[in-house]
Design a protein around this motif. Structure first.
Motif, PDB file in Angstrom:
ATOM      1  N   SER A  46      39.948  37.278  33.327  1.00 34.70           N
ATOM      2  CA  SER A  46      40.666  37.605  34.567  1.00 34.70           C
ATOM      3  C   SER A  46      39.916  37.154  35.811  1.00 34.70           C
ATOM      4  O   SER A  46      40.342  37.441  36.922  1.00 34.70           O
ATOM      5  N   SER A  47      38.793  36.442  35.617  1.00 28.30           N
ATOM      6  CA  SER A  47      38.016  36.043  36.781  1.00 28.30           C
ATOM      7  C   SER A  47      38.508  34.711  37.340  1.00 28.30           C
ATOM      8  O   SER A  47      38.737  33.763  36.588  1.00 28.30           O
ATOM      9  N   GLY A  48      38.685  34.663  38.678  1.00 29.51           N
ATOM     10  CA  GLY A  48      39.093  33.419  39.300  1.00 29.51           C
ATOM     11  C   GLY A  48      37.942  32.437  39.416  1.00 29.51           C
ATOM     12  O   GLY A  48      38.116  31.234  39.295  1.00 29.51           O
ATOM     13  N   THR A  49      36.737  32.953  39.647  1.00 25.24           N
ATOM     14  CA  THR A  49      35.580  32.083  39.849  1.00 25.24           C
ATOM     15  C   THR A  49      34.757  31.977  38.563  1.00 25.24           C
ATOM     16  O   THR A  49      34.906  32.781  37.644  1.00 25.24           O
ATOM     17  N   GLU A  50      33.901  30.984  38.522  1.00 23.52           N
ATOM     18  CA  GLU A  50      33.031  30.771  37.363  1.00 23.52           C
ATOM     19  C   GLU A  50      31.939  31.846  37.348  1.00 23.52           C
ATOM     20  O   GLU A  50      31.164  31.938  38.295  1.00 23.52           O
ATOM     21  N   PRO A  51      31.861  32.695  36.286  1.00 30.22           N
ATOM     22  CA  PRO A  51      30.810  33.717  36.235  1.00 30.22           C
ATOM     23  C   PRO A  51      29.423  33.071  36.153  1.00 30.22           C
ATOM     24  O   PRO A  51      29.293  31.955  35.648  1.00 30.22           O
ATOM     25  N   PRO A  52      28.396  33.766  36.674  1.00 31.31           N
ATOM     26  CA  PRO A  52      27.051  33.180  36.730  1.00 31.31           C
ATOM     27  C   PRO A  52      26.412  33.010  35.355  1.00 31.31           C
ATOM     28  O   PRO A  52      25.366  32.399  35.239  1.00 31.31           O
ATOM     29  N   MET A  53      27.020  33.582  34.308  1.00 34.21           N
ATOM     30  CA  MET A  53      26.444  33.452  32.982  1.00 34.21           C
ATOM     31  C   MET A  53      27.504  32.813  32.080  1.00 34.21           C
ATOM     32  O   MET A  53      28.547  33.419  31.832  1.00 34.21           O
ATOM     33  N   PRO A  54      27.268  31.568  31.596  1.00 31.97           N
ATOM     34  CA  PRO A  54      28.258  30.922  30.750  1.00 31.97           C
ATOM     35  C   PRO A  54      28.555  31.779  29.513  1.00 31.97           C
ATOM     36  O   PRO A  54      27.663  32.470  29.014  1.00 31.97           O
ATOM     37  N   TRP A  55      29.792  31.722  29.030  1.00 31.11           N
ATOM     38  CA  TRP A  55      30.230  32.580  27.933  1.00 31.11           C
ATOM     39  C   TRP A  55      29.325  32.496  26.685  1.00 31.11           C
ATOM     40  O   TRP A  55      28.920  33.541  26.156  1.00 31.11           O
ATOM     41  N   PRO A  56      28.964  31.291  26.190  1.00 26.03           N
ATOM     42  CA  PRO A  56      28.116  31.250  24.986  1.00 26.03           C
ATOM     43  C   PRO A  56      26.770  31.967  25.183  1.00 26.03           C
ATOM     44  O   PRO A  56      26.268  32.609  24.259  1.00 26.03           O
ATOM     45  N   GLN A  57      26.222  31.877  26.398  1.00 27.99           N
ATOM     46  CA  GLN A  57      24.950  32.575  26.669  1.00 27.99           C
ATOM     47  C   GLN A  57      25.135  34.082  26.572  1.00 27.99           C
ATOM     48  O   GLN A  57      24.277  34.801  26.057  1.00 27.99           O
ATOM     49  N   LEU A  58      26.271  34.559  27.074  1.00 19.36           N
ATOM     50  CA  LEU A  58      26.552  35.990  27.008  1.00 19.36           C
ATOM     51  C   LEU A  58      26.706  36.433  25.555  1.00 19.36           C
ATOM     52  O   LEU A  58      26.179  37.479  25.147  1.00 19.36           O
ATOM     53  N   VAL A  59      27.396  35.617  24.762  1.00 18.07           N
ATOM     54  CA  VAL A  59      27.603  35.966  23.358  1.00 18.07           C
ATOM     55  C   VAL A  59      26.268  36.089  22.639  1.00 18.07           C
ATOM     56  O   VAL A  59      26.021  37.066  21.919  1.00 18.07           O
ATOM     57  N   SER A  60      25.363  35.122  22.854  1.00 18.28           N
ATOM     58  CA  SER A  60      24.076  35.208  22.147  1.00 18.28           C
ATOM     59  C   SER A  60      23.249  36.383  22.677  1.00 18.28           C
ATOM     60  O   SER A  60      22.532  37.036  21.928  1.00 18.28           O
ATOM     61  N   TYR A  61      23.403  36.684  23.956  1.00 22.65           N
ATOM     62  CA  TYR A  61      22.698  37.828  24.575  1.00 22.65           C
ATOM     63  C   TYR A  61      23.067  39.119  23.849  1.00 22.65           C
ATOM     64  O   TYR A  61      22.228  39.923  23.474  1.00 22.65           O
ATOM     65  N   ILE A  62      24.393  39.293  23.644  1.00 22.47           N
ATOM     66  CA  ILE A  62      24.881  40.523  23.001  1.00 22.47           C
ATOM     67  C   ILE A  62      24.455  40.586  21.535  1.00 22.47           C
ATOM     68  O   ILE A  62      23.931  41.610  21.073  1.00 22.47           O
ATOM     69  N   TRP A  63      24.652  39.501  20.792  1.00 21.96           N
ATOM     70  CA  TRP A  63      24.317  39.553  19.359  1.00 21.96           C
ATOM     71  C   TRP A  63      22.831  39.721  19.142  1.00 21.96           C
ATOM     72  O   TRP A  63      22.399  40.422  18.227  1.00 21.96           O
ATOM     73  N   LEU A  64      22.008  39.059  19.974  1.00 23.89           N
ATOM     74  CA  LEU A  64      20.559  39.232  19.808  1.00 23.89           C
ATOM     75  C   LEU A  64      20.171  40.677  20.093  1.00 23.89           C
ATOM     76  O   LEU A  64      19.348  41.267  19.392  1.00 23.89           O
ATOM     77  N   ARG A  65      20.788  41.247  21.115  1.00 22.61           N
ATOM     78  CA  ARG A  65      20.482  42.649  21.430  1.00 22.61           C
ATOM     79  C   ARG A  65      20.852  43.549  20.261  1.00 22.61           C
ATOM     80  O   ARG A  65      20.078  44.414  19.860  1.00 22.61           O
TER      81      ARG A  65
END
Lengths: 267, 259
Positions: A46-65
């Motif tokens: 739902s975001s109009g602008t590009e979030p500061p954290m690319p999606w794949p980086q967020l995914v690895s952040y969550i799974w590593l955690r």
């Protein structure tokens, strides 16, 4: 030093016995990560602008955690040790010719390693085979993977060093529940486990750079995905080491102080 | 009523450790506070989630937190029920001429959850003013229905989790997916999730009844079917019935672990 290393090994083997508990943990942690990702996905969509954290980086952040939860989370605790402080069993440990700080450090870090070792493999394996949008990405490169592993090992030392203060504090409060809750929930936020640090407002991110918490999880996870790389990654790993040294020295001094005034009431 | 006697005794015993009690209460406040801060910061970065505004999500969060805090406050006995089975305390309960449900409810009362409750009420108040709904008596009643419905549903899940202990002796961490996990999931309107999750948590475990369904009415998204959406929380309350049924079944099958 060899004594403490054997203690570490002993606790490690003991910890590895609780396999059923580990499987239950895997299921819960996997579900939790999945749920988190779905919320973030809805935000990203739902975001109009590009979030500061690319999606794949967020995914690895969550799974590593989720995979290394037992290493990075401050609320992972040794209930037996905490009870021992409150009910006076700790007196036996004080009689032994070991250094209490080092003994506890070996014991607590072994608990984290054994618990994480049993959980991380199934979670990461599952993560690598998920449908594309939730799939755990590969590390940014061989260099990133190497530095990630180093930084994760340092996280173990850093988290254990921070957690020592909870046990030291219990000597004063005797009842760990309340103070522990406040410390762990604040730490969870400050280390970026509640929401990833790169998604926080910039001033808050600069502020977190000056606290030890971010270096326990945010740093290794972002090194893995390439969010922090090159000179920056090395520099921040240096900061991580610095914090470990500082906190170990402080913890050691604090424990000596409380032990000088500890009163064992009969037994 | 005998339940209040139980509760009074439990509170008295907690009050013996006053400092610890206050710290736990403050801790509970912060648990919910930081969770809310997380949502606030996400909305500082993204301005909506699947069309829901910050105020609307905050209201949703407030309802869930309030319901969960109330449930944990008085249904905590079911949450730690495995201890009853393991220690054989449940045998004693069965010997007494009172209902098992009443006794387990009365065995524990987590007053410290008032810390979380306080935070939730603040959130609810703020959220009600942030979201642009024209509040009226009907909507206020719906909000109360939502909280009550949430309490019944969470209590039902706690009872289900406790019933599992009759068969496994050990509590299952798995049930946390529906208690703590449920609280997390229902912090956002369920429409943001994949369809199957939304359906599961509407028709199997009816989180939807105190979540997005009445929320659609509150935010004016339920044209023409206002009354239906307004009354959905009451349907959620029915969830407790099968849970109590399963509990009876468990009690009948109970074999003591001995002492």
């Amino acid at each position: 030093m060899r004594v403490y290393f054997s203690m570490f090994k002993m606790r490690l083997i003991a910890g590895m016995q609780y396999r059923a508990a580990a499987w239950a943990g895997v299921a819960t942690q996997f579900f939790w990560g999945f749920m988190n990702l779905m919320v973030y996905q809805a935000f990203y969509a739902s975001s109009g602008t590009e979030p500061p954290m690319p999606w794949p980086q967020l995914v690895s952040y969550i799974w590593l955690r989720q995979a290394f939860l037992a290493i990075v989370m401050l609320w992972v605790r040794d209930g037996e040790l905490l009870r021992g402080i409150a009910d006076g069993h700790v007196a036996y440990e004080l009689c032994r010719p070991y250094d209490l700080f080092k003994t506890w450090f070996a014991r607590l870090s072994a608990m984290r390693v054994s618990s994480a070792a049993m959980r991380c493999v199934p979670i990461l394996t599952l993560g690598f085979f998920l449908p594309a949008q939730y799939r755990m990405p590969l590390p940014a490169g061989f260099g990133a993977l190497g530095l990630f592993l180093l930084s994760l090992a340092l996280s173990l030392l850093l988290v254990t060093a921070i957690s020592m203060f909870i046990y030291i504090l219990t000597f004063i409060t005797l009842s760990p529940i309340g103070s522990m809750l406040i410390i762990t929930v604040a730490a969870e936020f400050l280390q970026g486990s509640l929401i990833p640090v790169p998604l926080m407002p910039e001033p808050l991110q600069r502020f977190l750079d000056f606290l030890p918490f971010r270096y326990t999880s945010d740093l290794p996870f972002r090194i893995y995905s390439g969010g922090i790389s090159g000179y920056d990654a090395l520099l921040q790993t240096g900061v991580q080491i610095l914090w470990i040294v500082v906190l170990l020295l402080l913890g050691n001094a604090a424990l000596k102080r409380v032990l000088r005034r500890v009163v064992i009431q009969g037994g | 009523m005998i339940y209040f006697k139980y509760v009074r005794m439990v509170i008295k015993s907690f009050m013996q450790y006053r400092a610890s009690f206050w710290l736990t209460m403050i801790g509970q406040f912060f648990v919910s506070f930081f969770a809310f801060l997380g949502i606030y910061l996400m909305f500082a970065r993204f301005d909506n989630i699947a069309g829901w505004s910050f105020g609307e999500v905050a209201l949703c969060f407030g309802v869930v937190q309030t319901a969960f805090a109330v449930t944990e406050c008085f249904a905590r006995g079911f949450d730690i029920f495995r201890d009853f089975i393991k220690q054989g305390t449940f045998d004693r309960i069965m010997l007494r001429p009172r209902s098992t449900i009443l006794q387990v409810l009365g065995s524990n009362f987590e007053l410290s959850r008032i810390g979380r409750l306080a935070q939730s009420f603040v959130t609810l108040g703020l959220a009600a003013s942030w979201m642009d709904a024209d509040w009226n008596a009907m909507k206020a009643v719906t909000l109360i229905f939502m909280i009550v419905s949430g309490v019944f549903i969470f209590t039902g899940i706690f009872i289900l989790g406790a019933t599992v202990c009759f068969f496994t002796v050990e509590g299952l961490e798995f049930i946390n997916i529906f208690t703590d996990g449920g609280r997390e999931i229902a912090s956002y309107p369920l429409t943001i999730y994949a369809k199957w999750i939304m359906r599961f948590f509407t028709f199997i475990i009816p989180f939807g009844c105190f979540n997005y369904l009445p929320l659609m009415y509150l935010t004016g998204r339920a044209e023409g079917r206002e009354l239906l959406y307004m009354l959905t929380p009451l349907a959620g309350i029915l969830f407790i019935a099968p849970c109590l049924g399963v509990w009876r079944l468990g009690v009948r099958r109970y074999l003591s672990t001995g002492n």
